[in-house]
Scaffold this active site. Structure first.
Site, PDB file in Angstrom:
ATOM      1  N   SER A 134       0.828  -1.208   0.000  1.00 46.29           N
ATOM      2  CA  SER A 134       0.000   0.000   0.000  1.00 46.29           C
ATOM      3  C   SER A 134       0.859   1.253   0.000  1.00 46.29           C
ATOM      4  O   SER A 134       1.915   1.288   0.609  1.00 46.29           O
ATOM      5  CB  SER A 134      -0.920   0.033   1.211  1.00 46.29           C
ATOM      6  OG  SER A 134      -1.678   1.233   1.180  1.00 46.29           O
ATOM      7  N   LYS A 188      -4.569  -6.656   3.400  1.00 45.14           N
ATOM      8  CA  LYS A 188      -4.541  -5.546   2.436  1.00 45.14           C
ATOM      9  C   LYS A 188      -5.948  -5.239   1.926  1.00 45.14           C
ATOM     10  O   LYS A 188      -6.323  -4.070   1.750  1.00 45.14           O
ATOM     11  CB  LYS A 188      -3.612  -5.895   1.257  1.00 45.14           C
ATOM     12  CG  LYS A 188      -3.609  -4.873   0.106  1.00 45.14           C
ATOM     13  CD  LYS A 188      -3.187  -3.477   0.566  1.00 45.14           C
ATOM     14  CE  LYS A 188      -2.836  -2.511  -0.529  1.00 45.14           C
ATOM     15  NZ  LYS A 188      -3.764  -2.308  -1.607  1.00 45.14           N
ATOM     16  N   ASN A 192      -7.992  -1.724   2.310  1.00 42.42           N
ATOM     17  CA  ASN A 192      -8.651  -0.996   1.227  1.00 42.42           C
ATOM     18  C   ASN A 192     -10.111  -0.711   1.547  1.00 42.42           C
ATOM     19  O   ASN A 192     -10.651   0.333   1.177  1.00 42.42           O
ATOM     20  CB  ASN A 192      -8.546  -1.780  -0.080  1.00 42.42           C
ATOM     21  CG  ASN A 192      -7.152  -1.726  -0.678  1.00 42.42           C
ATOM     22  OD1 ASN A 192      -6.180  -1.440   0.021  1.00 42.42           O
ATOM     23  ND2 ASN A 192      -7.027  -2.013  -1.949  1.00 42.42           N
TER      24      ASN A 192
END
Length: 487
Positions: A134, A188, A192
């Site tokens: 990220s 992840k 998000n």
């Protein structure tokens, strides 16, 4: 005999993210081999390596040359589009790899694809990591947040590289071994989902301040700059203040006002909401942000609805709601509402991580997840340090809402939060993220909910039974028969 010129690591897939990560690795002192099916991208990367400090990047033009240019045990990062392209790249490279070598997928991949690939790689004696990355293009070049999951041996083979390449914060590099299987990709994905919620909440704060408060872009830029000096300090608040300052090249005013109000998406937000539903975890703020992206895509329908409803007699009420509004108080109320809503959104994300960790036996360390998100990534924010400390104080914390520190803050901010949501509703401005967060807070904090009536209804039409508050056991009642008797 192995040549001394072998690279320490390889990277395949040289779109901008791949190029930037490769240059970051080389800049940190690790010689790297790079490969891309379209060879012009290899040349482009080599040119950049030369321009950006004569970095030690070796360009390779075939899968075989690429793999054989890396020292054993080989570690290869893949940064290509999720799905079939990853499988194709693995197939092309693994032909030349040996047992003990490792593949690291750095894309936004569905976690079950990673779990399938771990099993396939094991059959060939290969190790596998699914690593969330990220921070966007800038993060990849200067220090991202990294979320590697899968083979612990594979992680240890590249730990020194990842710790140098990751963003650095006061309590260490923004990388940690997440856990087994597809845990890195899952973390992840939830990152998000939280990001979707954050962006939606910020857009609602903007909507209320602009349309109820009547604030100009110049004033909004100043407000977000000011907010970024306090409890809301974060990457997203910082970039929002920058966005309001950019002038339009093609006309008067600021560019933000000329942007079509349709939001794109890649799918990780949808996956997060689907997983929340699968695991029976309430994530209404994240779900509301996803719904808003869907509704934003219906631009023509919305324009038509505005006309039809106006003809039907609907009057815009924003003007009357904004009359007599105390701007200074509104700004402060919106700041508090945004902060309280964000706590709820992060609480939902963390609860989803915990539920999945329990289901899969990943043993995720939620405090450590918060720590590695403090730098490099899109949701980096000062208050993540406080989230980290909350889970350090109590690793089995049921929700951030009941951490003593956060609980105090929610209570202090709830009056302002309710004023903002109430004002927005009376003005006809939708604030689905803030409303969802407030409803989540109000539902979670109530010892008694109207769910008793819903369960009675289920028992009436489906004989689903119910429990009682005053005695143990499961009960069924002939509701209709008894109700008619009492008439």
């Amino acid at each position: 005999m192995e040549s001394v010129a072998l690279s320490r690591i390889g990277l395949a897939g040289l779109a901008v993210m791949g190029q930037n990560l490769a240059l970051n690795i080389a800049e940190k002192g690790f010689p790297i081999s790079v490969y891309n099916r379209t060879t012009s991208k290899v040349d482009e990367t080599l040119d950049r390596a030369s321009d950006e400090g004569k970095l030690r990047v070796a360009g390779q033009y075939s899968p075989r040359d690429f793999v054989l240019s890396i020292q054993r045990p080989r570690s290869v990062i893949i940064l290509v589009k999720a799905g079939a392209p990853v499988d194709q790249t693995i197939s092309a490279l693994s032909e030349y790899m040996e047992p003990g070598d490792c593949i690291i997928d750095g894309g936004n991949e569905w976690y079950q694809n990673t779990e399938r690939r771990i099993v396939e790689a094991e059959k060939k004696g290969l190790l596998y990591l699914g690593m969330g990355v990220s921070g966007g293009e800038e993060g990849a070049r200067n220090g991202p947040s990294l979320m590697p999951g899968g083979s612990f041996t594979a992680y240890n083979n590249v730990k020194d590289i990842l710790e140098k390449v990751a963003a650095q914060v006061e309590d260490g590099p923004c990388v940690t071994y997440i856990g087994e299987g597809g845990s890195g990709n899952f973390v992840k994905m939830v990152h998000n989902g939280i990001e979707y919620g954050d962006m939606q909440l910020i857009s609602e704060a903007y909507d209320v301040l602009k349309n109820v408060g009547g604030l100009s872009n110049e004033e909004l830029a100043e407000i977000f700059t000011e907010w970024n000096r306090g409890e809301l300090e974060s990457f997203l608040v910082e970039i929002t203040s920058d966005i309001f300052r950019v002038k339009d090249d093609y006309g008067d005013g600021e560019l933000v006002d000329k942007i079509l109000d349709k939001t794109g998406m890649k799918g990780t937000g949808k996956w997060t909401v689907q997983q929340a539903a699968e695991l029976s975890v309430a994530a209404p703020t994240i779900a509301a942000s996803l719904d808003c992206r869907y509704l934003s895509g219906l631009k023509d329908e919305r324009e038509n609805a505005a006309k039809v409803l106006e003809e039907a007699g609907l009057k815009e009420d924003i003007g009357s709601a904004s009359r007599g509004v105390d701007k200074k108080r509104l700004i402060d109320d919106v700041r508090q509402a945004l902060y309280a809503s964000k706590i709820c959104s992060y609480a939902q994300g963390m609860n989803l991580l915990r539920a999945k960790s329990l289901e899969k036996g990943w043993d995720l360390n939620l405090g450590e997840m918060a720590r590695i998100w403090k730098g490099g990534c899109i949701i980096r924010a000062v208050f993540l340090d406080r989230i980290k400390k909350a889970y350090q104080r109590n690793p089995s914390l049921a929700s951030l809402v009941v951490d003593p520190d956060f609980a105090k803050e929610m209570v202090q901010r709830q009056a302002a939060w309710r004023r903002v949501v109430g004002l927005a509703i009376s003005a006809g401005i939708s604030t689905p993220g803030m409303c969802a967060s407030l409803a989540y807070f109000d539902t979670y904090r109530r010892a008694r909910l109207p769910a008793n009536l819903v369960q009675a209804q289920r028992d009436l039409f489906g004989a689903h039974t119910y429990e009682r508050t005053d005695r143990p056991g499961a009960y069924h009642t002939e509701w209709t028969k008894l109700a008619r008797k009492s008439h």
